[in-house]
Design an enzyme around this catalytic site. Sequence first.
Site, PDB file in Angstrom:
ATOM      1  N   LEU A 126      72.916 -60.890  85.038  1.00 53.59           N
ATOM      2  CA  LEU A 126      71.753 -61.643  84.976  1.00 53.59           C
ATOM      3  C   LEU A 126      71.901 -63.165  85.093  1.00 53.59           C
ATOM      4  O   LEU A 126      72.737 -63.794  84.046  1.00 53.59           O
ATOM      5  CB  LEU A 126      70.863 -61.476  83.736  1.00 53.59           C
ATOM      6  CG  LEU A 126      69.526 -62.373  83.354  1.00 53.59           C
ATOM      7  CD1 LEU A 126      68.414 -62.022  84.483  1.00 53.59           C
ATOM      8  CD2 LEU A 126      69.147 -62.095  82.176  1.00 53.59           C
ATOM      9  N   HIS A 230      77.250 -67.419  73.509  1.00 50.15           N
ATOM     10  CA  HIS A 230      77.331 -68.557  73.996  1.00 50.15           C
ATOM     11  C   HIS A 230      76.181 -69.206  74.128  1.00 50.15           C
ATOM     12  O   HIS A 230      74.885 -68.659  74.257  1.00 50.15           O
ATOM     13  CB  HIS A 230      77.807 -68.568  75.747  1.00 50.15           C
ATOM     14  CG  HIS A 230      78.262 -69.647  76.477  1.00 50.15           C
ATOM     15  ND1 HIS A 230      77.476 -70.480  76.977  1.00 50.15           N
ATOM     16  CD2 HIS A 230      79.528 -70.183  76.527  1.00 50.15           C
ATOM     17  CE1 HIS A 230      78.182 -71.502  77.641  1.00 50.15           C
ATOM     18  NE2 HIS A 230      79.340 -71.517  77.263  1.00 50.15           N
TER      19      HIS A 230
END
Length: 342
Positions: A126, A230
């Site tokens: 994605l 992240h």
Amino acid sequence: MLLIRPITQADYPALMQIAIESGAGFTSLPVNEQKLKQKIAHSEHSFGIDTEQPGNQGYLFVLEDTETGEILGTSGIEASVGLTTPLYHFHKSTVVHHSNELNVYNPVEVLTMCNDYTGVSEICTLFLREPYRSGMYGRFLSKVRFMFMADHPKRFSKIVIAEMRGMADENALPPFWQWLQSYFFSIDFPTADHMIGIGNKGFIADLMPRHPIYVSLLPKSAQDVIGQVHVNTAPALKLLENEGFIHRGYVDLFDAGPTVEAQLKQIKSVRSSHRIKVAIGAPVEGPTLAISNPQVAAFRATISNQAQLDGDVLIITQAIADALNINAGDEVRYLNLDRGAK
């Protein structure tokens, strides 16, 4: 109009650009011409075969702006992971050191390398290009995979996972990797990341620690990032958590990013999307819907607020019907993207 469709070889230049933009740590898209073209060919084969069970299939979708022809992002599904190339994780668990004689009870966290997710389906790849990270683009790109899986459940496992990118420092290096490199590897992170991306994982079994690792013995910088995502991945994780995905202690070997899981039939977008027949009519403003046809190789999905429910029929415009390659009376699957939007 925005359209999600299976990738083709003509999309290679756009896929290479996305691979470059995604940066280190996005191992599903290595900056490697041969591997990217193989990935496209594998996806075309997977969409083209007739199967009723998950195997070594990989489905890669692209999000296209049909007015400009520009590819805005990608999204993918692996039908069954770990069958040809081992899928490794660390599992974080607790062991207890207990002595009745000394009245000592010490629970200690450990990391153990495992292959527990072998055979499950994985949503992956994605990536939405930075200029388009607003509105519902990301939600549409993520949820369309579940609509495809809802229409073709026999192609996928009952369990679905997603590996989330872990924390990195200002130099794009994961603190967790820096500890591993110091004690077990003599290669830098970009090299290891590239090797994983091109499917060369033999060095993992050769060099990784074979025994449980006591978390308390790691540097604090490594401890602090275990199970953390992240900053660029946080929105994707939030989307999946809203779908019902949960973290059960499995993390990536190199950046310690969390892997989350859900049962396919319990995923929110699977349960909340519905099959319905369509009629063609004039544009009528309604909720923002993701609408897809039930095809495999000819799969198409679009997003529109110009469709409206009328009893057991979804009224769509001719433009939507043309984009999805369907006619009046055909069935589609739709999902209300306004519900639960945050």
